[in-house]
Write an enzyme that holds these catalytic residues in place. Structure first.
Site, PDB file in Angstrom:
ATOM      1  N   ASP A  52      -1.928   0.204  -1.373  1.00  0.00           N
ATOM      2  CA  ASP A  52      -3.054  -0.131  -2.217  1.00  0.00           C
ATOM      3  C   ASP A  52      -3.565   1.190  -2.808  1.00  0.00           C
ATOM      4  OD1 ASP A  52      -5.650  -2.664  -1.876  1.00  0.00           O
ATOM      5  OD2 ASP A  52      -5.126  -1.354  -3.542  1.00  0.00           O
TER       6      ASP A  52
HETATM    7  C1  GLC Z   1      -7.663  -2.516  -5.612  1.00  0.00           C
HETATM    8  C2  GLC Z   1      -7.372  -3.725  -4.761  1.00  0.00           C
HETATM    9  C3  GLC Z   1      -6.018  -4.309  -4.997  1.00  0.00           C
HETATM   10  C4  GLC Z   1      -5.648  -4.155  -6.458  1.00  0.00           C
HETATM   11  C5  GLC Z   1      -5.463  -2.668  -6.713  1.00  0.00           C
HETATM   12  C6  GLC Z   1      -5.137  -2.386  -8.188  1.00  0.00           C
HETATM   13  O1  GLC Z   1      -8.343  -1.542  -4.886  1.00  0.00           O
HETATM   14  O2  GLC Z   1      -7.558  -3.601  -3.362  1.00  0.00           O
HETATM   15  O3  GLC Z   1      -6.068  -5.682  -4.587  1.00  0.00           O
HETATM   16  O4  GLC Z   1      -4.436  -4.846  -6.729  1.00  0.00           O
HETATM   17  O5  GLC Z   1      -6.600  -1.911  -6.332  1.00  0.00           O
HETATM   18  O6  GLC Z   1      -6.203  -2.748  -8.990  1.00  0.00           O
END
Ligand code: GLC
Length: 749
Positions: free
Chosen positions: A277
């Site tokens: 993430d």
């Molecule tokens: C965010 C979220 C994730 C998302 C990613 C890109 O922090 O936790 O679910 O897909 O970043 O936006």
């Protein structure tokens, strides 16, 4: 569940995989160490949530030319083209893969996933994901960071909006449906995109419902509750998995080898790639599980994270780690292979511009059939919580209706918080739809309260709490229009930015000023319909006690207003059923239906015995249980029968039950089957959802339905976490929600 392929199809699949493996290795063999370290790095473009435009800089173009593997946050075909053209100037011309948060629709915004799960209709989930993929792919995107498949049992957690609620069985069905919807039948087609099962794992088990917080759960709970939807997503062919921000029992997920390699790769045979993430590899240092980014990079790549989303760890440290033999060349090669394999499957090597077509982008967005599906999905997501004396449906020939509540005309909030490229102007608001539906009526409107904003916006001075005087003035305005009306429709609940990521709430009541307004309106003695727009279960005990009709309408997307009217005025007979428990108070959390019995179970019917697992200041039961939802008609369950009273561990039996429409309107009931393993080597939940069927019944009609019960429905995980059916007593429950009073017992020998 593995679908048996025909021999020819199986061998063709094997040949195709072998051909891709050969092509992957031929590219890998040409790559330098630096190019490999860039290929496993993902860079974020700048996406402006207001203009919905993507901005890139010279530095972004330079990174594409240098050979970075992926960009995220690119929302326009024209920008994707610029970056892909830059990538084609790199030494090896390895195409970029573009990832984006296509969470519940793209330009056509569908209901938030939690709402859609209340349809209990996986076909709708498949179709909405199909539309989302078609629109996203037309904008140059070939990978979505969805479906989010985290089980959530805590309504304080803002990200409860993104999944399919509290139940592993239902969560697994929706996970698979959404993966298949995004990926379609042919991943290389220009209207299908790679899915991403996230956030691996147990992100929803965050203590206190506080986002990013510690999840300290047993492996048994991990495997019985939080992993099933991920396993289902992998079995459905998900091409990517995203790690979660949280730690589980001391190990941050982005360096959790047991999760990412032992379970995901070795047990489940996952052969896509794992992305971290956002900066979650860097954050391993903040967790206190790595001394610096070099160590977090070393631990993450070794654990099995293939791509670093927007972090520094991989791009800045991996090449050095390999040179210093702290990470083997093969470990890095395997991460690169996993990424290249998905790019080959997407057809990006054959045509890097396959998904980039500005003309297709224009003609695909917001097609009429996309909106029509959004309206159908939204209406099916609505849960009727209360309807005293059949106040609903309302008549379309009403003379004067008062619509009260700022949310009634807030287009932005109907989109939900993960709206991304969804546009408020595309939304039909509840007020607009009511005005359009009641062509001959006088529709009065008053704001009634200020739209609430999250505390951090107030802390930043971006907004302020309304004063009591301001609220009183707004209430008086609302009372004045209500006094002139035959019926009051009060639209209350959450704004989008009270929900989703980084929006956990310690208080899950209606936001400031709303309940006071309802109490004043109630004093007028007029029929009041409460329409709630929410992203989580809300503690609405006063309303449940004192208002005659309550509709849980969630954040329903572009067709929110029309879907709400379809239900309010009876064009649609509501069929939604809750997939999360509604607590009476935040103090009851965590509260969910598939709980353990404990040694001193509370009995809602016998609340006087104090020495039970209960609160002294609340009833034991939730406000609304899992699986609950009313209809404009009524259903009766009878004659639950089992085909056998005894089976051995390999046999199956059937449960039949008669469902009768005892009301005056045709309707559709979702009959639910729950099973209890009364005694196990490890304790079992008091009930577990193991099946459901939608039953269409005309007024007065009865049907007998059948559920099959066998190993799938009876197995538990043994001490090695392998499924086993243990001999002993089992109970079968069937009903319209998890209270399911009809019960039968049988024995497994
Ligand atoms: C965010 C979220 C994730 C998302 C990613 C890109 O922090 O936790 O679910 O897909 O970043 O936006």
């Amino acid at each position: 569940m593995t679908v048996a392929c025909s021999p020819t199809k199986h061998s063709k699949q094997k040949d195709a995989e072998a051909e891709i493996a050969r092509r992957v290795d031929s590219v890998l063999a040409l790559m330098t160490l630096e190019e490999k370290a860039l290929q496993v790095s993902q860079v974020a473009a700048w996406f402006d949530v207001k203009t919905k435009k993507t901005i890139i800089s010279e530095d972004h173009l330079a990174k594409a030319k240098a050979g970075v593997g992926s960009f995220l946050m690119v929302s326009e075909a024209s920008v994707a083209r610029k970056l892909q053209e830059a990538a084609m100037q790199s030494r090896l011309k390895i195409p970029l893969i573009f990832g984006f948060d296509v969470i519940h629709g793209y330009r056509t915004t569908f209901p938030i996933p939690l709402a859609e799960s209340c349809s209990w209709d996986t076909a709708i989930a498949y179709k909405s994901a199909r539309v989302a993929a078609t629109e996203a792919a037309s904008a140059g995107i070939n990978w979505t960071f969805a479906p989010m498949v985290d089980i959530a049992r805590d309504a304080r957690w803002g990200r409860i909006i993104e999944g399919a609620g509290e139940d592993p069985y239902l969560g697994a069905l929706f996970a698979a449906a959404r993966v298949r919807g995004f990926q379609g039948e042919d991943l290389s087609a220009n209207n299908t995109i790679a899915a991403c099962a996230k956030h691996f794992a147990a992100y929803g088990a965050a203590e206190g419902g506080r986002d990013y917080n510690t999840a300290d759960i047993s492996e048994r709970t991990l495997r019985e509750v939080y992993l099933p939807p991920f396993k289902a997503a992998v079995e459905a062919g998900a091409q990517t998995v995203m790690t979660s921000f949280n730690e589980i029992a001391g190990v941050p997920s982005s360096i959790n080898k047991y999760l990412l390699t032992d379970i995901l790769r070795k047990e489940w045979k996952f052969n896509g790639f794992v992305v971290s993430d956002w900066e979650s590899i860097d954050e391993v240092v903040v967790h206190g599980a790595a001394k610096d980014y070099e160590e977090s990079a070393q631990k993450a790549i070794t654990a099995g994270v293939d791509m670093d989303m927007e972090g520094e760890s991989y791009p800045k440290h991996l090449a050095k780690l390999v040179r210093e033999k702290k990470v083997s060349q093969e470990t890095l090669n395997q991460a690169v292979r996993n990424i290249l394999r998905v790019k080959f499957k997407l057809g990006l090597f054959d045509d890097p511009f396959r998904y980039i077509n500005e003309a297709r982008e224009k003609e695909t967005m917001l097609k009429a059939e996309h909106r029509a599906l959004a309206r159908e999905a939204a209406a099916k997501s609505i849960v009727l919580l209360k309807n005293e004396n059949d106040l609903l449906p309302l008549s379309k020939s009403l003379k004067t209706v008062a619509v009260v509540g700022a949310l009634a005309q807030s287009k932005r909030d109907m989109l939900g918080e993960w709206e991304m490229v969804g546009m408020p102007d595309d939304v039909v608001s509840p007020l607009e739809a009511i005005q359009a539906t009641l062509k001959t009526a006088t529709v009065l409107y008053a704001k009634g309260y200020e739209l609430p904003a999250p505390a951090w916006k107030k802390r930043k001075g971006e907004t302020k709490e309304p004063t009591e005087a301001e609220l009183a003035a707004l209430r008086n305005e609302a009372l004045n229009v209500a006094k002139r009306a035959d019926v009051v429709i009060a639209v209350v609940g959450e704004t989008a930015d009270l929900t989703a990521e980084a929006h956990s709430r310690a208080d899950i009541g209606l936001p400031i000023g709303q309940e006071e307004l309802l109490k004043e309106l109630r004093k007028l003695g007029k029929p009041i319909v409460m329409v709630m727009t929410n992203g989580r279960p809300l503690a609405i005990s006063w309303a449940a006690e004192n208002l005659p009709a309550i509709v849980c309408a969630w954040h329903l997307g572009v067709e929110a207003g029309n879907a709400i009217c379809d239900v309010l005025f009876g064009d649609v007979n509501p069929t939604g059923k809750l997939t999360v428990t509604f607590p009476r108070s935040v103090g009851q959390i965590p509260i969910y239906y598939n709980h353990k019995n404990t040694g001193r179970p509370s009995q809602p019917e016998n609340e006087i015995d104090r020495y039970k697992s209960r609160y002294i200041d609340l009833p034991d039961s939730p406000l609304y249980p899992f699986g609950y939802g009313l209809s404009y008609t009524t259903f009766e369950y009878s004659d639950l029968k089992l085909s056998k009273k005894e089976i051995n561990t390999n046999e199956t039996l059937t449960a039949t039950v008669t469902v009768k429409n005892t009301g005056k309107r045709d309707g559709v009931e979702t009959a639910q089957l729950y099973v209890r393993d009364v005694v196990g080597t490890f304790t079992r939940p008091v009930k577990e959802l193991k099946g459901f069927q939608k039953v269409e019944l005309k007024a007065g009609e009865a049907k007998t339905i059948t559920f099959k019960i066998g190993k799938e429905e009876l197995a538990m995980l043994d001490k090695n976490f392998k499924p086993v059916v243990e001999p002993g007593e089992f109970e079968v429950y069937v009903g319209s929600d998890s209270r399911a009073p009809l019960k039968e017992r049988f024995t497994v020998k």
